[in-house]
Motif scaffolding. Sequence first.
Motif, mmCIF file in Angstrom:
data_model
loop_
_atom_site.group_PDB
_atom_site.id
_atom_site.type_symbol
_atom_site.label_atom_id
_atom_site.label_comp_id
_atom_site.label_asym_id
_atom_site.label_seq_id
_atom_site.Cartn_x
_atom_site.Cartn_y
_atom_site.Cartn_z
ATOM 1 N N ASP A 30 0.810 -1.218 0.000
ATOM 2 C CA ASP A 30 0.000 0.000 0.000
ATOM 3 C C ASP A 30 0.842 1.267 0.000
ATOM 4 O OD1 ASP A 30 -2.226 -1.602 0.057
ATOM 5 O OD2 ASP A 30 -2.709 -1.228 2.154
ATOM 6 N N ARG A 31 1.995 1.230 0.653
ATOM 7 C CA ARG A 31 2.756 2.468 0.854
ATOM 8 C C ARG A 31 3.967 2.626 -0.057
ATOM 9 N NH1 ARG A 31 0.292 1.318 5.638
ATOM 10 N NH2 ARG A 31 -0.564 3.110 6.754
ATOM 11 N N ALA A 32 4.422 1.553 -0.648
ATOM 12 C CA ALA A 32 5.645 1.625 -1.461
ATOM 13 C C ALA A 32 5.353 1.174 -2.887
ATOM 14 C CB ALA A 32 6.726 0.741 -0.849
ATOM 15 N N GLN A 33 6.157 1.668 -3.800
ATOM 16 C CA GLN A 33 6.109 1.152 -5.170
ATOM 17 C C GLN A 33 7.051 -0.041 -5.211
ATOM 18 O OE1 GLN A 33 4.088 1.939 -7.468
ATOM 19 N NE2 GLN A 33 3.311 3.881 -6.751
ATOM 20 N N THR A 34 6.544 -1.176 -5.626
ATOM 21 C CA THR A 34 7.364 -2.380 -5.651
ATOM 22 C C THR A 34 7.655 -2.790 -7.088
ATOM 23 O OG1 THR A 34 5.434 -3.841 -5.575
ATOM 24 C CG2 THR A 34 6.419 -3.217 -3.464
ATOM 25 N N MET A 35 8.817 -3.395 -7.269
ATOM 26 C CA MET A 35 9.194 -3.959 -8.555
ATOM 27 C C MET A 35 9.712 -5.363 -8.291
ATOM 28 S SD MET A 35 11.200 -0.884 -10.531
ATOM 29 C CE MET A 35 12.285 -0.454 -9.183
ATOM 30 N N GLY A 72 -2.685 14.369 -17.327
ATOM 31 C CA GLY A 72 -3.155 13.037 -17.712
ATOM 32 C C GLY A 72 -4.667 12.927 -17.657
ATOM 33 N N ARG A 73 -5.197 12.089 -18.513
ATOM 34 C CA ARG A 73 -6.644 11.880 -18.568
ATOM 35 C C ARG A 73 -6.967 10.449 -18.157
ATOM 36 N NH1 ARG A 73 -5.492 13.559 -23.786
ATOM 37 N NH2 ARG A 73 -6.279 11.549 -24.442
ATOM 38 N N PHE A 74 -6.933 10.188 -16.868
ATOM 39 C CA PHE A 74 -7.260 8.853 -16.366
ATOM 40 C C PHE A 74 -7.871 8.974 -14.987
ATOM 41 C CE2 PHE A 74 -6.231 5.041 -13.918
ATOM 42 C CZ PHE A 74 -6.831 4.073 -14.714
ATOM 43 N N GLU A 75 -9.022 8.364 -14.818
ATOM 44 C CA GLU A 75 -9.705 8.350 -13.523
ATOM 45 C C GLU A 75 -9.755 6.905 -13.040
ATOM 46 O OE1 GLU A 75 -10.881 10.936 -11.742
ATOM 47 O OE2 GLU A 75 -10.246 12.390 -13.269
ATOM 48 N N ALA A 76 -8.940 6.584 -12.052
ATOM 49 C CA ALA A 76 -8.866 5.211 -11.548
ATOM 50 C C ALA A 76 -10.214 4.726 -11.034
ATOM 51 C CB ALA A 76 -7.805 5.113 -10.454
ATOM 52 N N GLU A 77 -10.945 5.615 -10.390
ATOM 53 C CA GLU A 77 -12.237 5.251 -9.800
ATOM 54 C C GLU A 77 -13.255 4.841 -10.853
ATOM 55 O OE1 GLU A 77 -14.107 6.956 -5.738
ATOM 56 O OE2 GLU A 77 -13.836 8.391 -7.365
ATOM 57 N N ASP A 78 -13.100 5.346 -12.078
ATOM 58 C CA ASP A 78 -14.053 5.058 -13.151
ATOM 59 C C ASP A 78 -13.592 3.929 -14.071
ATOM 60 O OD1 ASP A 78 -15.562 7.169 -12.174
ATOM 61 O OD2 ASP A 78 -14.673 8.621 -13.568
ATOM 62 N N ASN A 79 -12.397 3.404 -13.851
ATOM 63 C CA ASN A 79 -11.847 2.396 -14.755
ATOM 64 C C ASN A 79 -12.525 1.044 -14.523
ATOM 65 O OD1 ASN A 79 -9.579 0.140 -15.207
ATOM 66 N ND2 ASN A 79 -9.282 1.818 -16.656
ATOM 67 N N GLU A 80 -13.081 0.484 -15.589
ATOM 68 C CA GLU A 80 -13.841 -0.771 -15.489
ATOM 69 C C GLU A 80 -12.964 -1.950 -15.060
ATOM 70 O OE1 GLU A 80 -17.126 -1.108 -15.478
ATOM 71 O OE2 GLU A 80 -17.206 1.069 -15.735
ATOM 72 N N PHE A 96 -8.542 -2.118 -1.670
ATOM 73 C CA PHE A 96 -7.597 -1.010 -1.629
ATOM 74 C C PHE A 96 -8.366 0.275 -1.373
ATOM 75 C CE2 PHE A 96 -8.325 -2.523 -5.930
ATOM 76 C CZ PHE A 96 -8.914 -1.441 -6.555
ATOM 77 N N GLY A 97 -7.707 1.148 -0.665
ATOM 78 C CA GLY A 97 -8.341 2.400 -0.280
ATOM 79 C C GLY A 97 -7.954 3.538 -1.200
ATOM 80 N N ASN A 98 -8.262 4.745 -0.728
ATOM 81 C CA ASN A 98 -8.025 5.942 -1.529
ATOM 82 C C ASN A 98 -6.552 6.183 -1.825
ATOM 83 O OD1 ASN A 98 -10.736 6.517 -1.720
ATOM 84 N ND2 ASN A 98 -10.753 7.726 0.152
ATOM 85 N N ARG A 99 -5.669 5.843 -0.867
ATOM 86 C CA ARG A 99 -4.235 6.040 -1.083
ATOM 87 C C ARG A 99 -3.761 5.237 -2.290
ATOM 88 N NH1 ARG A 99 0.155 5.487 3.423
ATOM 89 N NH2 ARG A 99 -1.770 5.532 4.588
ATOM 90 N N MET A 104 -2.421 4.499 -8.090
ATOM 91 C CA MET A 104 -2.715 3.887 -9.383
ATOM 92 C C MET A 104 -2.933 4.958 -10.443
ATOM 93 S SD MET A 104 -5.431 0.908 -8.530
ATOM 94 C CE MET A 104 -5.010 -0.553 -7.631
ATOM 95 N N GLU A 105 -3.740 5.940 -10.095
ATOM 96 C CA GLU A 105 -4.055 7.014 -11.030
ATOM 97 C C GLU A 105 -2.795 7.762 -11.455
ATOM 98 O OE1 GLU A 105 -6.838 10.685 -10.296
ATOM 99 O OE2 GLU A 105 -8.002 8.837 -10.618
#
Length: 171
Positions: A30-35, A72-80, A96-99, A104-105
């Motif tokens: 949740d808090r880190a970007q992982t690879m 950017g034109r992307f809304e994570a909340e609206d992505n199917e 997953f929560g808002n963070r 993601m967005e």
Amino acid sequence: GKLKLPGNLWYIGTINNDDSTFMVTDKVYDRAQTMNFNKRAPKVRSYSKPIPQKYMSYKSLSNLLKSAINNGRFEAEDNEIIKEVEKILQPFNISFGNRVLKQMEEFVKIYCACFNDGDEVVDEAVEKILLSKVVSKLEFKNVDNKDKLVKQFSKLGLEECSKFVSKLNED
């Protein structure tokens, strides 16, 4: 005393994720970007045309990132796809929560700014961030019907997620 940290300081670390370690907690995802580095990169063999080094100031990089996010034109909340993955993972108590939604967005917007803005690139970015942030949490869940999950992810066009699920619990 206080230690003043500059804005261009980034923390980067590594963790092992194998049978010799404790599992990675949800908080890490949740808090880190992982690879994940699951395979070795091929050895570089051609030195005849080296790529010239490029340097960029932190301020320039920061401005590029902010510009990508703001334009950017992307809304994570609206992505199917994101909505469907959330439904698929509900029985496993993975949400997953808002963070994470905000991360993601921002990731998708920055990823798309690096390439072109076509739907294919958006879908690629969505899958990468879903796998990194959310689907990877399945690694520590009891997944009885892997085949069903593989089909659900494949139906959404999430082939990397399908591959990940198909390899779960393989020793």
